[in-house]
Design a protein around this motif. Structure first.
Motif, PDB file in Angstrom:
ATOM      1  N   GLU A 132      39.065  47.173  57.187  1.00 42.15           N
ATOM      2  CA  GLU A 132      39.243  48.184  56.144  1.00 42.15           C
ATOM      3  C   GLU A 132      40.227  47.714  55.070  1.00 42.15           C
ATOM      4  OE1 GLU A 132      37.441  50.995  55.708  1.00 42.15           O
ATOM      5  OE2 GLU A 132      36.283  50.229  57.405  1.00 42.15           O
ATOM      6  N   LEU A 133      41.286  47.036  55.479  1.00 41.77           N
ATOM      7  CA  LEU A 133      42.240  46.510  54.496  1.00 41.77           C
ATOM      8  C   LEU A 133      41.603  45.410  53.644  1.00 41.77           C
ATOM      9  CD1 LEU A 133      45.549  46.444  56.562  1.00 41.77           C
ATOM     10  CD2 LEU A 133      45.002  47.933  54.624  1.00 41.77           C
ATOM     11  N   LEU A 134      40.802  44.561  54.257  1.00 43.54           N
ATOM     12  CA  LEU A 134      40.117  43.514  53.495  1.00 43.54           C
ATOM     13  C   LEU A 134      39.175  44.129  52.456  1.00 43.54           C
ATOM     14  CD1 LEU A 134      39.401  40.924  56.324  1.00 43.54           C
ATOM     15  CD2 LEU A 134      40.799  40.533  54.279  1.00 43.54           C
ATOM     16  N   MET A 135      38.496  45.197  52.830  1.00 46.30           N
ATOM     17  CA  MET A 135      37.597  45.851  51.873  1.00 46.30           C
ATOM     18  C   MET A 135      38.362  46.582  50.776  1.00 46.30           C
ATOM     19  SD  MET A 135      34.282  47.107  54.031  1.00 46.30           S
ATOM     20  CE  MET A 135      35.130  48.074  55.250  1.00 46.30           C
ATOM     21  N   ALA A 136      39.627  46.922  51.026  1.00 49.30           N
ATOM     22  CA  ALA A 136      40.442  47.612  50.024  1.00 49.30           C
ATOM     23  C   ALA A 136      41.086  46.652  49.023  1.00 49.30           C
ATOM     24  CB  ALA A 136      41.529  48.436  50.721  1.00 49.30           C
ATOM     25  N   LEU A 137      41.010  45.340  49.287  1.00 48.00           N
ATOM     26  CA  LEU A 137      41.610  44.365  48.372  1.00 48.00           C
ATOM     27  C   LEU A 137      40.935  44.429  47.006  1.00 48.00           C
ATOM     28  CD1 LEU A 137      41.969  41.162  50.584  1.00 48.00           C
ATOM     29  CD2 LEU A 137      43.798  42.635  49.737  1.00 48.00           C
ATOM     30  N   PRO A 138      41.714  44.325  45.943  1.00 46.95           N
ATOM     31  CA  PRO A 138      41.097  44.302  44.616  1.00 46.95           C
ATOM     32  C   PRO A 138      40.395  42.966  44.373  1.00 46.95           C
ATOM     33  CG  PRO A 138      43.451  43.930  44.439  1.00 46.95           C
ATOM     34  CD  PRO A 138      43.178  44.248  45.886  1.00 46.95           C
ATOM     35  N   LEU A 139      39.318  42.996  43.606  1.00 42.08           N
ATOM     36  CA  LEU A 139      38.631  41.753  43.266  1.00 42.08           C
ATOM     37  C   LEU A 139      39.504  40.876  42.384  1.00 42.08           C
ATOM     38  CD1 LEU A 139      35.022  43.033  42.535  1.00 42.08           C
ATOM     39  CD2 LEU A 139      35.836  41.802  44.543  1.00 42.08           C
ATOM     40  N   VAL A 140      40.257  41.533  41.484  1.00 39.70           N
ATOM     41  CA  VAL A 140      41.119  40.813  40.553  1.00 39.70           C
ATOM     42  C   VAL A 140      42.519  41.418  40.650  1.00 39.70           C
ATOM     43  CG1 VAL A 140      41.481  40.149  38.151  1.00 39.70           C
ATOM     44  CG2 VAL A 140      39.159  40.425  39.024  1.00 39.70           C
ATOM     45  N   PRO A 141      43.368  40.867  41.513  1.00 36.98           N
ATOM     46  CA  PRO A 141      44.719  41.420  41.615  1.00 36.98           C
ATOM     47  C   PRO A 141      45.516  41.130  40.346  1.00 36.98           C
ATOM     48  CG  PRO A 141      44.485  39.493  43.027  1.00 36.98           C
ATOM     49  CD  PRO A 141      43.147  39.760  42.430  1.00 36.98           C
ATOM     50  N   ARG A 142      46.251  42.131  39.878  1.00 40.01           N
ATOM     51  CA  ARG A 142      47.088  41.927  38.689  1.00 40.01           C
ATOM     52  C   ARG A 142      48.115  43.041  38.592  1.00 40.01           C
ATOM     53  NH1 ARG A 142      42.165  43.429  34.812  1.00 40.01           N
ATOM     54  NH2 ARG A 142      42.478  45.652  34.833  1.00 40.01           N
ATOM     55  N   HIS A 143      49.165  42.739  37.841  1.00 44.43           N
ATOM     56  CA  HIS A 143      50.181  43.744  37.550  1.00 44.43           C
ATOM     57  C   HIS A 143      49.582  44.798  36.617  1.00 44.43           C
ATOM     58  CE1 HIS A 143      52.785  40.106  38.232  1.00 44.43           C
ATOM     59  NE2 HIS A 143      53.463  40.985  38.927  1.00 44.43           N
ATOM     60  N   ASP A 144      50.104  46.012  36.658  1.00 43.28           N
ATOM     61  CA  ASP A 144      49.739  46.992  35.635  1.00 43.28           C
ATOM     62  C   ASP A 144      50.252  46.495  34.295  1.00 43.28           C
ATOM     63  OD1 ASP A 144      48.429  48.667  37.382  1.00 43.28           O
ATOM     64  OD2 ASP A 144      50.236  49.826  37.845  1.00 43.28           O
ATOM     65  N   GLU A 145      51.478  45.979  34.346  1.00 38.78           N
ATOM     66  CA  GLU A 145      52.082  45.352  33.164  1.00 38.78           C
ATOM     67  C   GLU A 145      52.840  44.132  33.668  1.00 38.78           C
ATOM     68  OE1 GLU A 145      55.286  46.661  29.851  1.00 38.78           O
ATOM     69  OE2 GLU A 145      53.750  48.126  30.372  1.00 38.78           O
ATOM     70  N   CYS A 146      52.446  42.980  33.213  1.00 41.45           N
ATOM     71  CA  CYS A 146      53.070  41.740  33.688  1.00 41.45           C
ATOM     72  C   CYS A 146      54.545  41.692  33.292  1.00 41.45           C
ATOM     73  CB  CYS A 146      52.327  40.525  33.146  1.00 41.45           C
ATOM     74  SG  CYS A 146      50.675  40.360  33.854  1.00 41.45           S
ATOM     75  N   PRO A 147      55.406  41.138  34.149  1.00 33.96           N
ATOM     76  CA  PRO A 147      56.840  41.111  33.872  1.00 33.96           C
ATOM     77  C   PRO A 147      57.216  40.233  32.681  1.00 33.96           C
ATOM     78  CG  PRO A 147      56.352  39.986  35.943  1.00 33.96           C
ATOM     79  CD  PRO A 147      55.076  40.574  35.449  1.00 33.96           C
ATOM     80  N   ALA A 148      56.398  39.262  32.366  1.00 33.56           N
ATOM     81  CA  ALA A 148      56.661  38.382  31.218  1.00 33.56           C
ATOM     82  C   ALA A 148      55.435  38.416  30.316  1.00 33.56           C
ATOM     83  CB  ALA A 148      56.922  36.962  31.698  1.00 33.56           C
ATOM     84  N   PRO A 149      55.643  38.258  29.012  1.00 31.36           N
ATOM     85  CA  PRO A 149      54.489  38.234  28.105  1.00 31.36           C
ATOM     86  C   PRO A 149      53.530  37.103  28.461  1.00 31.36           C
ATOM     87  CG  PRO A 149      56.560  38.136  26.873  1.00 31.36           C
ATOM     88  CD  PRO A 149      56.907  38.066  28.323  1.00 31.36           C
TER      89      PRO A 149
END
Length: 183
Positions: A132-149
């Motif tokens: 269930e956790l594997l299926m919950a993984l996002p296809l494209v993990p990313r920050h909502d807002e990256c810490p650096a530009p």
């Protein structure tokens, strides 16, 4: 006397009939396939889970075995925007109805909205949690807002030089148009 249940070899029917409850606070390292998806594993990463069993009636049929699963975890992954580390929160809340065997689960799967699993006396709950956790993984993990530009442009001197040396493939059409205009 209360029966002890093990998440490694769970007698699902007895667990549900007894209104069983199990919970755990496991190291992420216990879930090998999930740990392979992580970046920067350490022993402090935890998977918190709980499962409740019950017998209920649905669709006019009594005595159906159900498990309700809740799982929370955070998995360190690589942000696909800035390529930095991002902790991805994972949350699962699912209910599963158990049927007699795999053939029954497969036959009922198309017409049922419920998640169906085959009844077992040695059901591995941790495998279900990991799935269930594997299926919950996002296809494209990313920050909502990256810490650096994040720079959104690139330049490659070799590419630009090669492009400048190549003739425009439409130059022949432009020359034809120019010749036709002179006529």
């Amino acid at each position: 006397m209360t029966k002890e249940f093990s998440p490694h070899r769970l007698d699902v029917k007895a667990f549900a009939q007894g209104g069983g409850h199990l919970s755990g606070h496991d190291s992420l390292l216990k879930y090998e396939r999930l740990a392979q998806e992580a970046k920067g594993l350490h022993p402090d990463l935890m998977v918190d889970w709980q499962v409740d069993g019950e017998v209920r009636s649905t669709h006019g049929i009594g005595g159906q075995i159900w498990l309700r699963l809740t799982v929370n975890a955070a998995l360190p992954m690589t942000c696909q925007r800035c390529l930095g580390s991002v902790d991805v929160p994972l949350q699962v809340q699912r209910e599963f109805r158990f049927v007699a065997d795999e053939a029954t689960a497969e036959a009922l799967d198309d017409e049922s909205d419920e998640d169906l699993l085959a009844l077992s006396r040695e059901f591995n709950l941790r495998e279900l949690i990991e799935d269930e956790l594997l299926m919950a993984l996002p296809l494209v993990p990313r920050h909502d807002e990256c810490p650096a530009p994040v720079p959104m442009e690139s330049s490659d001197e070799d590419f630009e030089e090669a492009s400048a040396q190549k003739p425009n493939p439409f130059a022949a059409l432009a020359a034809l148009r120019k010749d036709k205009a002179e006529d």
